[in-house]
Design a protein around this motif. Sequence first.
Motif, PDB file in Angstrom:
ATOM      1  N   UNK A  56     -32.077  22.547 -15.015  1.00  0.00           N
ATOM      2  CA  UNK A  56     -32.169  22.526 -13.459  1.00  0.00           C
ATOM      3  C   UNK A  56     -32.635  21.089 -13.245  1.00  0.00           C
ATOM      4  N   UNK A  57     -32.500  20.661 -12.223  1.00  0.00           N
ATOM      5  CA  UNK A  57     -31.229  20.958 -11.259  1.00  0.00           C
ATOM      6  C   UNK A  57     -29.750  20.501 -11.833  1.00  0.00           C
ATOM      7  N   UNK A  58     -28.770  20.933 -11.375  1.00  0.00           N
ATOM      8  CA  UNK A  58     -27.504  20.657 -11.706  1.00  0.00           C
ATOM      9  C   UNK A  58     -26.739  20.708 -10.416  1.00  0.00           C
ATOM     10  N   UNK A  59     -26.190  19.677 -10.136  1.00  0.00           N
ATOM     11  CA  UNK A  59     -25.330  19.372  -8.994  1.00  0.00           C
ATOM     12  C   UNK A  59     -23.977  19.263  -9.231  1.00  0.00           C
ATOM     13  N   UNK A  60     -23.118  20.043  -8.809  1.00  0.00           N
ATOM     14  CA  UNK A  60     -21.588  19.797  -9.150  1.00  0.00           C
ATOM     15  C   UNK A  60     -20.906  19.414  -7.736  1.00  0.00           C
ATOM     16  N   UNK A  61     -20.251  18.301  -8.003  1.00  0.00           N
ATOM     17  CA  UNK A  61     -19.349  17.894  -6.692  1.00  0.00           C
ATOM     18  C   UNK A  61     -17.948  18.237  -7.242  1.00  0.00           C
ATOM     19  N   UNK A  62     -17.331  18.901  -6.143  1.00  0.00           N
ATOM     20  CA  UNK A  62     -15.875  19.320  -6.643  1.00  0.00           C
ATOM     21  C   UNK A  62     -15.079  19.260  -5.347  1.00  0.00           C
ATOM     22  N   UNK A  63     -13.635  19.217  -5.385  1.00  0.00           N
ATOM     23  CA  UNK A  63     -12.564  19.232  -4.371  1.00  0.00           C
ATOM     24  C   UNK A  63     -11.874  20.215  -4.735  1.00  0.00           C
TER      25      UNK A  63
END
Length: 89
Positions: A56-63
């Motif tokens: 943490x933190x984990x940031x996930x960018x998705x579409x």
Amino acid sequence: MTVRLKDFYADWCGPCKTQDPILEEMEEDLNGDVEFEKIDVEAEQEVANEYQVRSLPTLVIENDDGVVERFIGVTQRDELETAIEKAGA
């Protein structure tokens, strides 16, 4: 195309508190172009497992096509904006 930024955090996570103001400012500036979602890993362990969150933190960018990029640890705004653009926002 919908672009989402998922912020995996926990209340006890110090670096998560450092990340928060960066994300809050971005959310305000991007004004609905990107969906921001905060996910408390303590409360939503199934979702954290689904995204294989280990730090943490984990940031996930998705579409709509799936995960575009993943960041572990405190991530600066310019890196996140580049990934968001790549995702199609």
